[in-house]
Design an enzyme around this catalytic site. Structure first.
Site, PDB file in Angstrom:
ATOM      1  CD  GLU A 293      -1.232   2.198  -7.788  1.00 37.82           C
ATOM      2  OE1 GLU A 293      -0.020   2.128  -7.529  1.00 37.82           O
ATOM      3  OE2 GLU A 293      -1.726   1.801  -8.864  1.00 37.82           O
TER       4      GLU A 293
ATOM      5  CE  LYS B 118      -0.452   1.870 -18.504  1.00 31.49           C
ATOM      6  NZ  LYS B 118       0.512   2.597 -17.691  1.00 31.49           N
TER       7      LYS B 118
HETATM    8  N1  PSU Z   1       0.252  -0.690 -14.227  1.00 33.47           N
HETATM    9  C1  PSU Z   1       0.077   0.592 -14.594  1.00 33.47           C
HETATM   10  N2  PSU Z   1       0.525   1.590 -13.806  1.00 33.47           N
HETATM   11  C2  PSU Z   1       1.150   1.327 -12.627  1.00 33.47           C
HETATM   12  C3  PSU Z   1       1.334  -0.040 -12.234  1.00 33.47           C
HETATM   13  C4  PSU Z   1       0.868  -1.008 -13.058  1.00 33.47           C
HETATM   14  O1  PSU Z   1      -0.494   0.838 -15.644  1.00 33.47           O
HETATM   15  O2  PSU Z   1       1.571   2.268 -11.927  1.00 33.47           O
HETATM   16  C5  PSU Z   1       1.978  -0.346 -10.909  1.00 33.47           C
HETATM   17  C6  PSU Z   1       0.884  -0.686  -9.878  1.00 33.47           C
HETATM   18  O3  PSU Z   1       1.224  -0.125  -8.633  1.00 33.47           O
HETATM   19  C7  PSU Z   1       0.962  -2.205  -9.822  1.00 33.47           C
HETATM   20  C8  PSU Z   1       2.430  -2.452 -10.037  1.00 33.47           C
HETATM   21  O4  PSU Z   1       0.503  -2.733  -8.606  1.00 33.47           O
HETATM   22  O5  PSU Z   1       2.809  -1.490 -11.021  1.00 33.47           O
HETATM   23  C9  PSU Z   1       2.723  -3.860 -10.481  1.00 33.47           C
HETATM   24  O6  PSU Z   1       4.091  -4.091 -10.473  1.00 33.47           O
HETATM   25  P1  PSU Z   1       4.651  -5.595 -10.613  1.00 33.47           P
HETATM   26  O7  PSU Z   1       4.314  -6.002 -12.006  1.00 33.47           O
HETATM   27  O8  PSU Z   1       6.135  -5.488 -10.391  1.00 33.47           O
HETATM   28  O9  PSU Z   1       3.945  -6.401  -9.572  1.00 33.47           O
END
Ligand code: PSU
Ligand code: MN
Length: 302
Positions: free
Chosen positions: A24, A156
């Site tokens: 990603e 997390k």
């Molecule tokens: N959690 C992390 N690091 C990240 C992300 C999540 O520890 O970089 C990023 C990932 O790309 C994940 C996104 O898919 O955040 C999720 O965002 P949202 O909660 O807005 O869907």
């Protein structure tokens, strides 16, 4: 497909049925500060190669979904301050406007499927947010409908981890612990929640996925890997930073797709080098293990 631009190296590997690992890029554009983001992105690719697999970092640029970035493209993505965080709903718009975007877990899975890649490594997945019934990451429904092996270190604890765990169960997404019975919580190795199965070898994980998909199930298989022992943090160490970050986010009324990057940034600031060290170490570790799983999978017929 016109919108998909697969690099020569990735295309060749796929046509010869060799191991490929999707990666990603929101972690590059929104997860880590410059220039650590570039250094880490390159180290992740090196870790995939060390396992004899080909890395395919995915991002959006110039009206295309790029699958496999050159070093030059990675460098410009990492330095792009206007890059957009792209989840599935954003892909068409960002293509149309020819903007630069880092793909989330959900969007990376969507693009990897278009390219026919079945293994994907990341750090942490999105999940159900705390105190917010409807803030559920699009990563979760994508995991429910995308037949892909996703290697991560759980999520997390900025999130509601028990609710996230329940969602995975409701959507029938198998959760495997790689050499562990405990679901990791990204920075720490034990969230207090359990995985569904513990499997200790990359080959067993590849067979599990093959069986799951051969039975006609079309969900992802989520593989959770604890952070490397020497870098893992105590959950108490991180809890304070997370509580602080959640309070500031509430006070500043942060909403929508800005929530996760905001919380990640605040936690990074509060814990400084310690959280960064575990973050980069687990990304590399997950990439290497994903490479090994991809090599095993490439030897099975699916
Ligand atoms: N959690 C992390 N690091 C990240 C992300 C999540 O520890 O970089 C990023 C990932 O790309 C994940 C996104 O898919 O955040 C999720 O965002 P949202 O909660 O807005 O869907
Ligand atoms: Mn959200």
């Amino acid at each position: 497909m016109d919108y998909l631009q697969i690099s020569d190296e990735v295309r060749r590997a796929l046509s010869q049925k060799e191991a490929v690992v999707a990666l990603e890029s929101t972690v590059i554009t929104h997860g880590l500060p410059h220039p650590t983001n570039l250094k880490t992105a390159l180290a992740i690719e090196t870790a995939v190669r060390a396992a004899n697999a080909v890395p395919a970092t995915i991002a959006l640029m110039d009206g295309k979904i790029l699958v496999g970035l050159s070093e030059q493209e990675l460098t410009s993505l990492a330095a792009c301050v206007t890059a957009i965080k792209v989840s599935v709903r954003d892909i068409a718009g960002v293509i149309m406007k020819k903007k630069t975007g880092g793909t989330t877990v959900a969007a990376t899975m969507a693009a990897a499927m278009m390219a026919n890649i079945r293994v994907f490594a990341t750090g942490g997945i999105g999940g159900v947010h705390r105190d917010s019934v409807f803030d559920i990451s699009a990563d979760l429904p994508m995991l429910a409908k995308t037949p892909m092996l996703v290697i991560c270190s759980g999520a997390k604890s900025i999130l509601d981890l028990p609710a996230t765990r329940e969602y995975l169960e409701t959507q029938a997404i198998p959760v495997i612990g790689f050499q562990t019975d405990a679901l990791p919580a990204f920075f720490s190795s034990d969230s207090g929640l359990r995985v569904d199965y513990r499997l200790d070898e990359p080959g067993e994980i590849a067979s599990f996925a093959r069986t799951h998909w051969a039975l006609g199930f079309s969900s992802a298989v989520l593989v959770t890997v604890p952070p490397p022992k020497d870098k893992a943090l105590d959950s108490a160490e991180i809890d304070q930073a997370i509580t602080g970050a959640l309070e500031v986010a509430k006070r500043e009324k942060i909403t929508g797709s800005a929530v996760t990057p905001f919380l990640l940034k605040k936690v990074n600031e509060a814990t400084q080098t310690k959280s960064m060290a575990v973050n980069t170490a687990l990304l590399e570790n997950n990439a290497r293990i994903a490479g090994e799983i991809a090599v095993s999978l490439s030897k099975l017929v699916i």
